[in-house]
Design a protein around this motif. Structure first.
Motif, PDB file in Angstrom:
ATOM      1  N   MET A   1       0.829  -1.167   0.000  1.00 38.18           N
ATOM      2  CA  MET A   1       0.000   0.000   0.000  1.00 38.18           C
ATOM      3  C   MET A   1       0.887   1.248   0.000  1.00 38.18           C
ATOM      4  SD  MET A   1      -3.175   0.380   0.319  1.00 38.18           S
ATOM      5  CE  MET A   1      -4.319   1.444   0.673  1.00 38.18           C
ATOM      6  N   GLY A   2       1.944   1.256   0.702  1.00 42.34           N
ATOM      7  CA  GLY A   2       2.856   2.405   0.778  1.00 42.34           C
ATOM      8  C   GLY A   2       3.488   2.682  -0.569  1.00 42.34           C
ATOM      9  N   SER A   3       3.847   1.583  -1.264  1.00 36.59           N
ATOM     10  CA  SER A   3       4.440   1.807  -2.577  1.00 36.59           C
ATOM     11  C   SER A   3       3.410   2.317  -3.562  1.00 36.59           C
ATOM     12  CB  SER A   3       5.125   0.537  -3.077  1.00 36.59           C
ATOM     13  OG  SER A   3       4.221  -0.485  -3.288  1.00 36.59           O
ATOM     14  N   ALA A   4       2.118   1.944  -3.417  1.00 31.57           N
ATOM     15  CA  ALA A   4       1.056   2.443  -4.296  1.00 31.57           C
ATOM     16  C   ALA A   4       0.848   3.919  -4.058  1.00 31.57           C
ATOM     17  CB  ALA A   4      -0.235   1.682  -4.074  1.00 31.57           C
ATOM     18  N   LYS A   5       0.960   4.331  -2.756  1.00 36.25           N
ATOM     19  CA  LYS A   5       0.804   5.752  -2.449  1.00 36.25           C
ATOM     20  C   LYS A   5       1.969   6.529  -3.035  1.00 36.25           C
ATOM     21  CE  LYS A   5      -1.848   5.491   1.792  1.00 36.25           C
ATOM     22  NZ  LYS A   5      -1.896   5.818   3.173  1.00 36.25           N
ATOM     23  N   ALA A   6       3.147   5.982  -2.928  1.00 38.94           N
ATOM     24  CA  ALA A   6       4.322   6.664  -3.466  1.00 38.94           C
ATOM     25  C   ALA A   6       4.218   6.758  -4.992  1.00 38.94           C
ATOM     26  CB  ALA A   6       5.588   5.927  -3.068  1.00 38.94           C
ATOM     27  N   LEU A   7       3.722   5.672  -5.602  1.00 38.47           N
ATOM     28  CA  LEU A   7       3.544   5.679  -7.055  1.00 38.47           C
ATOM     29  C   LEU A   7       2.485   6.699  -7.462  1.00 38.47           C
ATOM     30  CD1 LEU A   7       4.458   4.312  -9.672  1.00 38.47           C
ATOM     31  CD2 LEU A   7       2.642   2.643  -9.312  1.00 38.47           C
ATOM     32  N   ALA A   8       1.418   6.843  -6.721  1.00 36.81           N
ATOM     33  CA  ALA A   8       0.358   7.806  -7.027  1.00 36.81           C
ATOM     34  C   ALA A   8       0.889   9.224  -6.896  1.00 36.81           C
ATOM     35  CB  ALA A   8      -0.820   7.585  -6.108  1.00 36.81           C
ATOM     36  N   LYS A   9       1.757   9.448  -5.828  1.00 33.38           N
ATOM     37  CA  LYS A   9       2.339  10.777  -5.652  1.00 33.38           C
ATOM     38  C   LYS A   9       3.241  11.102  -6.845  1.00 33.38           C
ATOM     39  CE  LYS A   9       2.449  11.144  -0.634  1.00 33.38           C
ATOM     40  NZ  LYS A   9       3.281  11.266   0.537  1.00 33.38           N
ATOM     41  N   GLU A  10       4.001  10.133  -7.301  1.00 30.42           N
ATOM     42  CA  GLU A  10       4.889  10.322  -8.441  1.00 30.42           C
ATOM     43  C   GLU A  10       4.085  10.651  -9.702  1.00 30.42           C
ATOM     44  OE1 GLU A  10       8.321  10.129  -8.979  1.00 30.42           O
ATOM     45  OE2 GLU A  10       8.479  10.160  -6.794  1.00 30.42           O
ATOM     46  N   ILE A  11       2.968   9.969  -9.894  1.00 29.79           N
ATOM     47  CA  ILE A  11       2.122  10.211 -11.071  1.00 29.79           C
ATOM     48  C   ILE A  11       1.558  11.628 -11.013  1.00 29.79           C
ATOM     49  CG2 ILE A  11      -0.043   9.555 -12.196  1.00 29.79           C
ATOM     50  CD1 ILE A  11       0.602   6.673 -11.508  1.00 29.79           C
ATOM     51  N   LEU A  12       1.102  12.041  -9.807  1.00 26.98           N
ATOM     52  CA  LEU A  12       0.564  13.401  -9.658  1.00 26.98           C
ATOM     53  C   LEU A  12       1.647  14.437  -9.935  1.00 26.98           C
ATOM     54  CD1 LEU A  12      -1.752  13.182  -6.519  1.00 26.98           C
ATOM     55  CD2 LEU A  12      -2.432  13.515  -8.880  1.00 26.98           C
TER      56      LEU A  12
END
Length: 171
Positions: A1-12
């Motif tokens: 879940m943490g890596s998904a949040k980090a990936l979402a932040k990167e996409i944003l």
């Protein structure tokens, strides 16, 4: 879940970076257009200054008052030429019309003389009747003259006699 949040932040962040790149590209295009406009204005100013110099040179070469005087003289000469042309045309028309008038006058005079000759010929039998006892031979010649007039015979002697009689009638 943490890596998904980090990936979402990167996409944003990457989307925001792409949007900033588009904004920067638009600003650079705007600056480029302003620079192009400034160059075009500078060229226009240069052309206007050159045309101003040319106009000054032309004005120095061509003196407006002298041109105005020349144009007025030209206008006067053209008016004179027009008047002279009209006078020549009127004179020619008058000369040509006078020939026509002379012909018409001659035709009318001939017509009047023919009428007088006809009246004279009509009166001749009465005069001949009164003088019948004196000159019977004259009556025959008079009737021949009347026939010649009626038929339009062009005999020189008869025409001369008729002219002599017309002259007597006139006087």
């Amino acid at each position: 879940m943490g890596s998904a949040k980090a990936l979402a932040k990167e996409i944003l962040m990457s989307r925001k970076a792409v949007n900033r790149l588009y904004e920067n590209k638009a600003q650079l295009n705007s600056i480029s257009m302003h620079l192009g406009e400034s160059v075009a204005i500078a060229r226009t100013v240069g052309h206007l200054s050159k045309s101003t110099e040319v106009m000054k040179l032309v004005n120095n070469l061509m003196k407006a008052p002298e041109v105005a005087v020349t144009m007025q003289e030209f206008s006067k000469e053209m008016t004179k030429a027009g008047i002279i042309e009209e006078m020549v045309n009127d004179t020619i028309d008058t000369a040509l019309d006078s020939d026509d008038i002379e012909e018409e006058t001659e035709e009318k005079v001939d017509k009047v003389l023919s009428e007088i000759a006809g009246e004279t010929a009509a009166q001749l039998p009465e005069a001949v009747r009164k003088e019948r006892s004196r000159v019977p031979a004259q009556r025959a010649s008079t009737s021949q003259q009347e026939q010649a007039i009626a038929e339009g015979v062009d005999d020189e002697e008869e025409l001369e006699e008729l002219r002599a009689r017309l002259d007597k009638v006139r006087s």
